[in-house]
Design a protein around this motif. Sequence first.
Motif, PDB file in Angstrom:
ATOM      1  N   ALA A  82       0.814  -1.219   0.000  1.00 50.93           N
ATOM      2  CA  ALA A  82       0.000   0.000   0.000  1.00 50.93           C
ATOM      3  C   ALA A  82       0.843   1.263   0.000  1.00 50.93           C
ATOM      4  O   ALA A  82       0.411   2.310  -0.513  1.00 50.93           O
ATOM      5  N   GLU A  83       2.038   1.212   0.573  1.00 52.74           N
ATOM      6  CA  GLU A  83       2.880   2.406   0.666  1.00 52.74           C
ATOM      7  C   GLU A  83       3.987   2.434  -0.390  1.00 52.74           C
ATOM      8  O   GLU A  83       4.913   3.239  -0.297  1.00 52.74           O
ATOM      9  N   VAL A  84       3.876   1.599  -1.382  1.00 56.88           N
ATOM     10  CA  VAL A  84       4.919   1.517  -2.405  1.00 56.88           C
ATOM     11  C   VAL A  84       4.725   2.612  -3.456  1.00 56.88           C
ATOM     12  O   VAL A  84       3.614   2.843  -3.941  1.00 56.88           O
ATOM     13  N   ASP A  85       5.823   3.259  -3.805  1.00 57.69           N
ATOM     14  CA  ASP A  85       5.844   4.234  -4.891  1.00 57.69           C
ATOM     15  C   ASP A  85       5.917   3.459  -6.212  1.00 57.69           C
ATOM     16  O   ASP A  85       6.912   2.803  -6.509  1.00 57.69           O
ATOM     17  N   LYS A  86       4.869   3.522  -6.987  1.00 55.03           N
ATOM     18  CA  LYS A  86       4.802   2.737  -8.221  1.00 55.03           C
ATOM     19  C   LYS A  86       5.874   3.161  -9.229  1.00 55.03           C
ATOM     20  O   LYS A  86       6.380   2.338 -10.006  1.00 55.03           O
ATOM     21  N   ASP A  87       6.228   4.438  -9.213  1.00 58.74           N
ATOM     22  CA  ASP A  87       7.308   4.881 -10.097  1.00 58.74           C
ATOM     23  C   ASP A  87       8.634   4.255  -9.689  1.00 58.74           C
ATOM     24  O   ASP A  87       9.471   3.915 -10.534  1.00 58.74           O
ATOM     25  N   LEU A  88       8.825   4.100  -8.374  1.00 59.01           N
ATOM     26  CA  LEU A  88      10.045   3.464  -7.874  1.00 59.01           C
ATOM     27  C   LEU A  88      10.087   1.997  -8.275  1.00 59.01           C
ATOM     28  O   LEU A  88      11.141   1.477  -8.652  1.00 59.01           O
ATOM     29  N   VAL A  89       8.948   1.312  -8.203  1.00 57.70           N
ATOM     30  CA  VAL A  89       8.869  -0.078  -8.647  1.00 57.70           C
ATOM     31  C   VAL A  89       9.300  -0.186 -10.102  1.00 57.70           C
ATOM     32  O   VAL A  89      10.117  -1.044 -10.466  1.00 57.70           O
ATOM     33  N   ALA A  90       8.767   0.688 -10.927  1.00 54.36           N
ATOM     34  CA  ALA A  90       9.081   0.649 -12.349  1.00 54.36           C
ATOM     35  C   ALA A  90      10.558   0.930 -12.614  1.00 54.36           C
ATOM     36  O   ALA A  90      11.195   0.248 -13.426  1.00 54.36           O
ATOM     37  N   SER A  91      11.116   1.921 -11.910  1.00 55.65           N
ATOM     38  CA  SER A  91      12.523   2.263 -12.150  1.00 55.65           C
ATOM     39  C   SER A  91      13.459   1.190 -11.627  1.00 55.65           C
ATOM     40  O   SER A  91      14.475   0.877 -12.268  1.00 55.65           O
TER      41      SER A  91
END
Length: 230
Positions: free
Chosen positions: A197-206
């Motif tokens: 829930a607290e994950v930055d989706k942009d960070l996941v992608a990068s």
Amino acid sequence: MMSALRVVAIAFPGITQLDLTGPLQVLAKLPGATIDVAWHRIEPILTDSGFSILPSTSFESAPQADVLMIPGGQGALELMEDEAALAFVRRQAAHARYVTSVCTGAFVLGAAGLLRGRRATTHWASLSLLSLLGAIPEQDRVVRDGNLVTGGGVTSGIDFALVLAAEIYGSEVAKEIQLAIEYDPQPPFTSGSPAGAEVDKDLVASMSAAMIELREPQVARAAHKLLTES
């Protein structure tokens, strides 16, 4: 239930130490278990945490494993091109009761030709690359396909070891070990997986893009070698 259990794990430069030590902390507590950590030579091996681990045996002298375990770390990608290590994995896997990995250790199994047509997992940021080695990628903390048991990223190794403990010795033994090591995860953040829930989706992608860029050439070379050898 087995009266004794011999676990053989591989260590290598650039290993993520928790991939190795987390599962072994669980498996070493099983009744009659013996643990061996193998490398080319008995010499200190630098982990990705900056300290070293000393193997207990060499590839040449290692006993036959009941459980063969390949931990991960960036060094596992280098291991895919180590012919002596891959030959050792194949020899051990041929007679092991369980063939297992944690995190990017799955790529070593893949490079050894042991994942073709089989479901497996690894760290989420590199999961899609498993298909290059003939595996069926499955995102989960633990994936079981016959005698192949793979764990996801790093901390998943503890889950994998508890699943294996219950498989071999029964759930009550596994529960006792879980209690003894106080494995009761209550992380301060809900950011431990891409779905958190607290994950930055942009960070996941990068992060995923960076790992694919870093690792795809090595995995592709291993995949090409498998094709030319088959």
